[in-house]
Design a protein around this motif. Structure first.
Motif, PDB file in Angstrom:
ATOM      1  N   UNK A   6       0.987  -1.367  -0.123  1.00  0.00           N
ATOM      2  CA  UNK A   6      -0.076   0.123  -0.120  1.00  0.00           C
ATOM      3  C   UNK A   6       0.683   1.261  -0.072  1.00  0.00           C
ATOM      4  N   UNK A   7       0.821   2.004  -1.321  1.00  0.00           N
ATOM      5  CA  UNK A   7       1.646   3.012  -1.286  1.00  0.00           C
ATOM      6  C   UNK A   7       1.514   4.119   0.053  1.00  0.00           C
ATOM      7  N   UNK A   8       2.647   4.654   0.222  1.00  0.00           N
ATOM      8  CA  UNK A   8       2.660   5.925   1.600  1.00  0.00           C
ATOM      9  C   UNK A   8       3.347   6.779   0.959  1.00  0.00           C
ATOM     10  N   UNK A   9       2.876   7.849   0.174  1.00  0.00           N
ATOM     11  CA  UNK A   9       3.392   8.810  -0.539  1.00  0.00           C
ATOM     12  C   UNK A   9       2.857  10.127  -0.544  1.00  0.00           C
ATOM     13  N   UNK A  10       3.232  11.207  -0.134  1.00  0.00           N
ATOM     14  CA  UNK A  10       2.399  12.106  -0.011  1.00  0.00           C
ATOM     15  C   UNK A  10       1.636  12.713  -1.363  1.00  0.00           C
ATOM     16  N   UNK A  40       2.559   5.087  -9.327  1.00  0.00           N
ATOM     17  CA  UNK A  40       2.667   3.880  -8.862  1.00  0.00           C
ATOM     18  C   UNK A  40       3.571   2.814  -9.602  1.00  0.00           C
ATOM     19  N   UNK A  41       3.514   2.918 -10.974  1.00  0.00           N
ATOM     20  CA  UNK A  41       4.213   2.240 -11.774  1.00  0.00           C
ATOM     21  C   UNK A  41       5.690   2.528 -11.927  1.00  0.00           C
ATOM     22  N   UNK A  42       6.001   3.798 -11.332  1.00  0.00           N
ATOM     23  CA  UNK A  42       7.409   4.151 -11.316  1.00  0.00           C
ATOM     24  C   UNK A  42       8.117   3.101 -10.069  1.00  0.00           C
ATOM     25  N   UNK A  43       7.423   2.913  -9.290  1.00  0.00           N
ATOM     26  CA  UNK A  43       7.893   1.934  -8.134  1.00  0.00           C
ATOM     27  C   UNK A  43       7.641   0.487  -8.355  1.00  0.00           C
ATOM     28  N   UNK A  47      11.908  -3.390 -10.424  1.00  0.00           N
ATOM     29  CA  UNK A  47      12.528  -4.942 -10.561  1.00  0.00           C
ATOM     30  C   UNK A  47      12.418  -5.283 -11.966  1.00  0.00           C
ATOM     31  N   UNK A  48      12.343  -4.507 -12.967  1.00  0.00           N
ATOM     32  CA  UNK A  48      12.422  -4.696 -14.243  1.00  0.00           C
ATOM     33  C   UNK A  48      13.786  -5.043 -14.630  1.00  0.00           C
ATOM     34  N   UNK A 181      -3.166   2.143  -3.963  1.00  0.00           N
ATOM     35  CA  UNK A 181      -2.661   3.319  -3.436  1.00  0.00           C
ATOM     36  C   UNK A 181      -3.414   3.374  -1.990  1.00  0.00           C
ATOM     37  N   UNK A 182      -4.452   2.692  -2.006  1.00  0.00           N
ATOM     38  CA  UNK A 182      -5.207   3.041  -0.277  1.00  0.00           C
ATOM     39  C   UNK A 182      -5.728   1.431  -0.346  1.00  0.00           C
TER      40      UNK A 182
END
Ligand code: URA
Length: 208
Positions: A6-10, A40-43, A47-48, A181-182
């Motif tokens: 679950x992303x935790x980014x401002x 989200x895709x950036x993160x 591991x590509x 994202x949540x």
């Protein structure tokens, strides 16, 4: 067991609040969903696989890195379409497959009504996208379709998830990691995510 990130980014928190607001316009909703999908895709693509290539810079011949693995984005129709552009902005060479699923009204089974998938699923990082992970029934079916077509590395990418949907995916496809994202409280009697953001497809495409 699938990992759940679950992303935790401002920036993601801020943009999610925008799309949760019922006053947000269709245009803004669509743009913001894509922005979140891109972040989200950036993160998720961290591991590509990479390979070395020789590059002649204006100064010298050097060894550099380039992507060695395709990315295939597969939206579940129709709301998943709302996340595609944001990821393609980041990965313009990504191929896009489409899967359509409906719920049989008598048996409640998830049934495929459409699938058009690119070649190379077996080697690619496959991002299955759908803004809402509610009951998980459509995603379970879509993952099975991807596996039946050879996909080996599938990541399920959703904006908002319910614990019920997460559990269903973990049970059916423990090898598929889930990115949200949540993670919300749960589902109401109509299987809407609470507090959620309403019907993502209607909000993306201005239908009601
Ligand atoms: N699908 C949606 O669009 N919203 C929900 O809350 C649940 C499923």
């Amino acid at each position: 067991m699938s990992n759940v990130l679950v992303f935790d980014h401002p920036l993601i928190h801020h943009k999610l609040t925008l799309i949760r607001n019922k006053e947000t316009t269709t245009k803004s909703f669509y743009e913001t969903v894509n922005e979140i999908a891109g972040l989200m895709a950036y993160e998720i693509t961290r591991d590509l696989k990479l390979k070395n290539v020789e590059v002649e810079t204006p100064i010298m011949l050097s060894t550099q890195k380039t992507l060695a693995q395709d990315v295939i984005i597969v939206p579940i129709l129709r709301a998943g379409l709302g996340m595609v552009d944001g990821i393609r902005t980041l990965i313009p060479n990504a191929k896009v497959g489409h899967i359509g699923i409906y719920r049989d009204e008598e048996t409640f089974e998830a049934k495929q009504y459409f699938a058009k998938l690119p070649e190379g699923l077996d080697q690619a990082m496959v991002l299955l996208v759908d803004p809402m992970l509610a009951t998980g029934v459509s995603a379970v079916k879509a993952i099975q379709i991807l596996k039946d077509n050879g996909a080996q590395s599938i990541k399920l990418v959703c904006m908002v998830g319910a614990p019920e949907g997460v559990a269903v995916i973990q049970e059916a496809h423990p090898d598929v990691n889930i990115y949200l994202a949540a993670l919300d409280e749960g589902l109401n009697d109509a299987n809407y995510i609470v507090p959620g953001l309403g019907d993502a497809g209607d909000r993306l495409f201005g239908t009601k």
